[in-house]
Design an enzyme around this catalytic site. Structure first.
Site, mmCIF file in Angstrom:
data_model
loop_
_atom_site.group_PDB
_atom_site.id
_atom_site.type_symbol
_atom_site.label_atom_id
_atom_site.label_comp_id
_atom_site.label_asym_id
_atom_site.label_seq_id
_atom_site.Cartn_x
_atom_site.Cartn_y
_atom_site.Cartn_z
ATOM 1 C CD1 TRP A 74 -4.666 12.239 -7.146
ATOM 2 C CD2 TRP A 74 -5.106 10.401 -5.921
ATOM 3 N NE1 TRP A 74 -5.207 11.295 -7.975
ATOM 4 C CE2 TRP A 74 -5.485 10.164 -7.255
ATOM 5 C CE3 TRP A 74 -5.292 9.400 -4.972
ATOM 6 C CZ2 TRP A 74 -6.046 8.944 -7.662
ATOM 7 C CZ3 TRP A 74 -5.841 8.194 -5.372
ATOM 8 C CH2 TRP A 74 -6.209 7.983 -6.697
ATOM 9 C CB VAL A 114 -4.328 11.759 2.417
ATOM 10 C CG1 VAL A 114 -5.537 12.342 3.113
ATOM 11 C CG2 VAL A 114 -3.918 10.435 3.054
ATOM 12 C CG ASP A 119 1.055 7.234 7.943
ATOM 13 O OD1 ASP A 119 -0.113 7.300 8.343
ATOM 14 O OD2 ASP A 119 1.876 8.162 8.140
ATOM 15 N N GLY A 136 -0.796 19.418 1.419
ATOM 16 C CA GLY A 136 -0.225 18.141 1.035
ATOM 17 C C GLY A 136 -0.432 17.904 -0.453
ATOM 18 N N GLY A 148 0.165 14.282 -1.431
ATOM 19 C CA GLY A 148 0.331 12.832 -1.459
ATOM 20 C C GLY A 148 -0.996 12.138 -1.712
ATOM 21 C CE LYS A 180 0.436 5.332 11.246
ATOM 22 N NZ LYS A 180 -0.886 5.725 10.744
HETATM 23 O O1 2IT Z 1 -3.463 6.788 9.604
HETATM 24 C C1 2IT Z 1 -4.071 5.846 9.055
HETATM 25 O O2 2IT Z 1 -5.213 5.535 9.378
HETATM 26 C C2 2IT Z 1 -3.374 5.118 8.006
HETATM 27 N N1 2IT Z 1 -2.252 5.454 7.681
HETATM 28 C C3 2IT Z 1 -4.030 3.929 7.355
HETATM 29 C C4 2IT Z 1 -3.877 2.715 8.183
HETATM 30 C C5 2IT Z 1 -4.367 1.444 7.559
HETATM 31 O O3 2IT Z 1 -4.160 0.397 8.192
HETATM 32 O O4 2IT Z 1 -4.957 1.452 6.477
#
Ligand code: 2IT
Length: 444
Positions: free
Chosen positions: A241, A239, A164, A235, A237, A124
């Site tokens: 949506w 996700v 993200d 939310g 955003g 991450k």
């Molecule tokens: O939390 C997650 O799984 C994401 N933000 C997506 C990570 C990704 O590599 O697609």
């Protein structure tokens, strides 16, 4: 495994990392019985080795705003665990981002990616950059400056970032452009790319769609159906949506979305026009949902409040970590909620999760529910490696299959009498593959 000792040691070492400690604590408590019954994990010190990230990069990001003023941000990449594949996980751009945030997310990502059935390790990254009120050009310059540093640490076979919070298709585009310029290569180094230049069809929708597919499996396992159910989503955003779009398409009535300013309750539920407006709101870079109530008569805005006070059948937190706390869980339980599917990473505070489990509320954790996003990222990597692209229907079929397999694994390891403990199921199932791979690959 002495969970308390491992946690106490970690706390002493990282007293200023509450999110990371919270994520580790949840996982260790759910896997401890399984680990105790399989002594090879203790023999190989797997837990101690798993809670330590492989490496962490921190770097300075300098950029110039539209008025010519210079800004300095901090950038990070946490490469947590690559036992089962290249590091894989999103980049978060938000002023709240600290190393703690990205360590918790990287740790979670390791288990989530293992659940997807695809060969991806956990990582991450991100920055404390605040996009609120910034112009498109400023965002482009920030993304370019960020990638000038990040490119030193990533690659299509080593570490593949994605989006993200605060990082969507636009930001991935600017970062990919700079990577390509610096490295002279067109490869699958990032996922979430545009469909015209190597991105997978359905990646933008995948997290939300996958979450709703998972909810369908949870309902089916309890002899229920999503049709006609009322749904509270937080939310607004990417996700949220995707989740609103798929839930609406399947005949559920979504009644809420939310932003940092409060939440919207729409008694008529969402439709195509309202779903499209969510995208407009997001593209405005203002981080508010209040204007939704000005545009649609049936929508009411509740300033500073969270949607969990409404009576609904299904709750799907889709915003950010710890957004649903004990008092919210109590309100949902008092209103007889049928099912809670955590979509945001660690969206529910530990006390809230414990309250749902104690009440035998059907509850699943983010690392299972939201894994469709990174799963389609994995499918994007496969397509890039093959120099090929699948149709939307092909990707959707694979996403369906992956969500079904995750659900099956959660049931396999989480069944507790007539109750399915999805938290335990997801953590144990995610753990086994990573732990066994670490043992097979030796101490290194
Ligand atoms: O939390 C997650 O799984 C994401 N933000 C997506 C990570 C990704 O590599 O697609």
């Amino acid at each position: 495994m002495d969970v308390n000792k491992i946690l106490a040691d970690l706390k002493e070492k990282h007293p200023d990392e509450p999110l990371f400690l919270q994520a580790v604590e949840e996982v260790l408590h759910s896997i401890k019985d399984y680990v105790a019954a399989h002594p090879q994990y203790d023999q190989h010190k797997i837990i101690e080795r798993m809670v330590e990230p492989d490496r962490i990069f921190t770097f300075k990001v300098e950029w110039v705003d539209d008025k010519g003023e210079i800004h300095v941000n901090t950038g990070y990449r946490v490469q947590f665990n690559n036992a089962i594949g290249p590091y894989k996980g999103g980049l978060r751009f938000h002023p709240s981002v600290k190393l703690d945030t990205l360590k918790f997310l990287g740790f979670e990502q390791t288990f989530k990616n293992s659940l997807t059935t695809l060969p991806m390790g956990g990582g991450k990254g991100g920055s404390d950059f605040n996009a609120k009120g910034r112009s498109d050009n400023e965002i482009m310059r920030f993304c370019q400056a960020f990638m000038m540093e990040l490119q030193k640490y990533i690659g299509p076979e080593t570490d593949v970032p994605a989006g993200d919070i605060g990082v969507g298709g636009r930001e991935i585009g600017y970062m990919y452009g700079m990577y390509k310029k610096l490295r002279k290569e067109n490869t699958g180094v990032l996922t979430g790319k545009g469909a015209g230049w190597g991105g997978s069809i359905l990646r933008p929708e995948a997290t939300g769609f996958g979450a709703v597919y998972f909810v369908e499996h949870m309902l089916k396992a309890h002899n229920m159906d999503i049709k006609g159910k009322t749904v509270a989503i937080s939310g607004f955003g990417n996700v949220a949506w995707g989740a609103v779009t798929k839930a609406t398409e399947l005949g559920a009535k979504v009644v809420t979305i939310s932003g940092p300013d409060g939440y919207i309750y729409d008694e008529e539920g969402f439709n195509k026009e309202k779903i499209e407006y969510m995208l407009e709101l997001r593209a405005s870079n203002n981080d508010v949902v209040a204007p939704f109530a000005d545009k649609f008569k049936s929508a009411k805005f509740f300033a500073g409040k969270k949607p969990w006070e409404q009576k609904v059948d299904i709750a799907m937190p889709c915003a950010t970590q710890n957004e649903l706390r004990l008092e919210d869980a109590k309100a949902l339980i008092a209103n007889n909620v049928t099912l809670v599917a955590e979509v945001s990473n660690m969206g529910c505070h530990a006390d809230a999760v414990n309250a749902f489990i104690a009440n035998k509320t059907i509850f699943a954790p983010g690392k299972a529910v939201n894994a469709g996003g990174v799963a389609v990222s994995g499918l994007e990597m496969s397509q890039n490696s093959m120099k090929y692209g699948w149709t939307g229907a092909e990707v959707d079929a694979k996403l369906h299959q992956i969500m079904s397999s995750i659900h099956e694994n959660c049931v396999k390891y989480g069944k507790d009498g007539s109750y399915i403990n999805y938290v335990k199921g997801a953590n144990v199932a995610g753990f086994i593959k990573v732990a066994d791979s670490m043992i097979e690959q030796g101490v290194c």
